[in-house]
Design a protein around this motif. Sequence first.
Motif, PDB file in Angstrom:
ATOM      1  N   UNK A 218       0.934  -1.110   0.048  1.00 19.85           N
ATOM      2  CA  UNK A 218       0.023  -0.118  -0.009  1.00 19.85           C
ATOM      3  C   UNK A 218       0.844   1.222   0.065  1.00 19.85           C
ATOM      4  N   UNK A 219       2.114   1.083   0.605  1.00 27.22           N
ATOM      5  CA  UNK A 219       2.954   2.230   0.671  1.00 27.22           C
ATOM      6  C   UNK A 219       3.791   2.450  -0.800  1.00 27.22           C
ATOM      7  N   UNK A 220       3.420   1.496  -1.651  1.00 23.22           N
ATOM      8  CA  UNK A 220       4.039   1.685  -2.981  1.00 23.22           C
ATOM      9  C   UNK A 220       5.399   0.856  -2.976  1.00 23.22           C
ATOM     10  N   UNK A 221       5.697  -0.091  -2.348  1.00 28.60           N
ATOM     11  CA  UNK A 221       7.043  -0.868  -2.219  1.00 28.60           C
ATOM     12  C   UNK A 221       6.709  -1.599  -3.552  1.00 28.60           C
ATOM     13  N   UNK A 222       7.994  -2.184  -4.238  1.00 27.01           N
ATOM     14  CA  UNK A 222       7.680  -2.982  -5.195  1.00 27.01           C
ATOM     15  C   UNK A 222       7.608  -4.320  -4.784  1.00 27.01           C
ATOM     16  N   UNK A 223       7.119  -5.246  -5.611  1.00 29.61           N
ATOM     17  CA  UNK A 223       6.759  -6.742  -5.200  1.00 29.61           C
ATOM     18  C   UNK A 223       8.057  -7.373  -4.939  1.00 29.61           C
ATOM     19  N   UNK A 224       8.866  -7.209  -5.568  1.00 31.72           N
ATOM     20  CA  UNK A 224      10.229  -7.777  -5.380  1.00 31.72           C
ATOM     21  C   UNK A 224      10.898  -7.543  -4.199  1.00 31.72           C
ATOM     22  N   UNK A 225      10.904  -6.164  -3.771  1.00 30.24           N
ATOM     23  CA  UNK A 225      11.300  -5.545  -2.652  1.00 30.24           C
ATOM     24  C   UNK A 225      10.586  -6.377  -1.327  1.00 30.24           C
ATOM     25  N   UNK A 226       9.189  -6.433  -1.546  1.00 30.17           N
ATOM     26  CA  UNK A 226       8.426  -6.961  -0.652  1.00 30.17           C
ATOM     27  C   UNK A 226       8.907  -8.479  -0.185  1.00 30.17           C
ATOM     28  N   UNK A 227       9.060  -9.196  -1.404  1.00 29.92           N
ATOM     29  CA  UNK A 227       9.432 -10.507  -1.261  1.00 29.92           C
ATOM     30  C   UNK A 227      10.669 -10.615  -0.545  1.00 29.92           C
ATOM     31  N   UNK A 228      11.719  -9.913  -1.133  1.00 33.94           N
ATOM     32  CA  UNK A 228      13.122 -10.135  -0.739  1.00 33.94           C
ATOM     33  C   UNK A 228      13.358  -9.670   0.902  1.00 33.94           C
ATOM     34  N   UNK A 229      12.512  -8.512   1.248  1.00 36.35           N
ATOM     35  CA  UNK A 229      13.076  -7.695   2.428  1.00 36.35           C
ATOM     36  C   UNK A 229      11.870  -8.257   3.645  1.00 36.35           C
ATOM     37  N   UNK A 230      10.639  -8.628   3.392  1.00 38.55           N
ATOM     38  CA  UNK A 230       9.800  -8.975   4.269  1.00 38.55           C
ATOM     39  C   UNK A 230       9.451 -10.425   4.254  1.00 38.55           C
ATOM     40  N   UNK A 231       9.240 -10.961   3.103  1.00 38.31           N
ATOM     41  CA  UNK A 231       8.618 -12.304   3.192  1.00 38.31           C
ATOM     42  C   UNK A 231      10.008 -13.365   3.194  1.00 38.31           C
ATOM     43  N   UNK A 232      10.833 -13.091   2.451  1.00 37.05           N
ATOM     44  CA  UNK A 232      12.006 -14.217   2.424  1.00 37.05           C
ATOM     45  C   UNK A 232      12.617 -14.210   3.965  1.00 37.05           C
ATOM     46  N   UNK A 233      12.956 -13.310   4.578  1.00 41.38           N
ATOM     47  CA  UNK A 233      13.520 -13.228   5.749  1.00 41.38           C
ATOM     48  C   UNK A 233      12.767 -14.017   6.640  1.00 41.38           C
ATOM     49  N   UNK A 234      11.495 -13.723   6.791  1.00 41.05           N
ATOM     50  CA  UNK A 234      10.549 -14.530   7.886  1.00 41.05           C
ATOM     51  C   UNK A 234      10.279 -16.069   7.709  1.00 41.05           C
ATOM     52  N   UNK A 235      10.559 -16.379   6.354  1.00 37.81           N
ATOM     53  CA  UNK A 235      10.652 -17.670   5.831  1.00 37.81           C
ATOM     54  C   UNK A 235      12.009 -18.485   6.147  1.00 37.81           C
ATOM     55  N   UNK A 236      12.932 -17.892   6.660  1.00 40.72           N
ATOM     56  CA  UNK A 236      14.275 -18.577   6.642  1.00 40.72           C
ATOM     57  C   UNK A 236      14.110 -19.607   7.989  1.00 40.72           C
ATOM     58  N   UNK A 237      13.408 -19.331   9.275  1.00 40.41           N
ATOM     59  CA  UNK A 237      13.606 -19.957  10.341  1.00 40.41           C
ATOM     60  C   UNK A 237      13.098 -21.556   9.888  1.00 40.41           C
TER      61      UNK A 237
END
Length: 314
Positions: A218-237
Motif C-alpha cells: 500500500x505504501x508503493x513498495x515494489x513486489x520484488x522488494x516485499x518478497x526479499x525484504x519482508x517475506x523471504x527473511x521471515x521464511x528462513x527459520x
Amino acid sequence: MLRYTIHRLISLLPVMLIVSIITFMIVHLTPGNPAFLILGEDASQESIENLEKQLGLDKPVVVQFLDWIANILKGDLGQSVYSSEPVLQIILDHFGPTISLTILALFFILLIGIPTAIFTVWKRNTLLDPAFISLSLIGVSIPEFWFAMLLVLGFAVAIPIFPVAGYIPFADGMLDWLYHLVLPAFVLAAVEIGLIARMLRDGMLESVNQDYTRTARAKGVKESTVLMKHVFSNALIPTTTVLGATIAGLLGGTVIIETMFTIPGIGQLLIDSIHRRDYPVIQGVILFIAGIYVIVNLVVDLLYAILDPRIRYD
C-alpha cells in the motif's frame, strides 16, 4: 545467549553418552572376530588368542567399554586393529573429502533451491506453481544411487565429460578437485534441492499476504522488494532447520555416493571398517557423526536469534 549456549553444551554430554553406549553394544554384539579377520584363516588358535589379548578383546565387554570411555575423555579414540593408526587421525584424514563434497553440494543446493523458491512465489497462481511442486516431489523421491548411475552413464560414459570415479585433493589443484566432485555433489544436491526449495516456498507463501506485506504494498513498495525484504527473511527459520539437518547429514558421510564414486570420505571409511570388523574405527566414526549432528543442531538454534530478533534465549 551465553548462558543458553553453555546449558546446551552441557546437555550434549548425556546425549553423547547414550550414543556411545548404543554404538558400543551394537558393534560388539555383531558376529565376527577381528583378530581372526586380521590374521586370516591359516592362523593358529594361539596366534588369534595372543592378538585378542593385545587388542584387549579378551576382557569382558563392560571393562572394554569403560576403558574406551576413559580414553575418549582423554581425547583418545583408540587405535585401528587393522592399521594400528590412531582412530582420530584416520577420521580426520577421511574428513577432508567429505567436507569438500559437502561444500560443493551445499553450493548447488543454495544456488538452485533458493532462487527457484523465490521465483515460484513471485509467479504464484500460475502454471509454474504446480510444475514446481511436481518437480520438487520427483527430486525428493529419486533414489540417490539410481540418479548417480544415470549421471555416470550420461556424462561419464556416453559423453565423457566427467570422470567415472576418483578424488583429487583441493591442494593438488582446484580445477581437478572440482572436476572430480561435480557429479557426486550434484547427485547429493538434487535430492535436497526440492526439499529446501519446497520448505522455503511454503514459508514465504505463509507471509506473502500478511498485514505487514499488504501495508508495504500500500505504501508503493515494489513486489520484488516485499518478497526479499519482508517475506523471504521471515521464511528462513523453518528452512534453516531443514538446511541444518541436510548439512549434518552430508558432513556425517554419504555412504552410497562416496562408495559409488570411490571418494575416500567418512562414509566409505565406515563401510570399509565394518567389512574389516575394525571396532575402534567403527565406534569412533559413529561417535564423530553423532557429535556433528548435535553441534549442527546447536548452531541452528543459535542462528534463530540472529535471523529473527524476536527470538531471545534467556
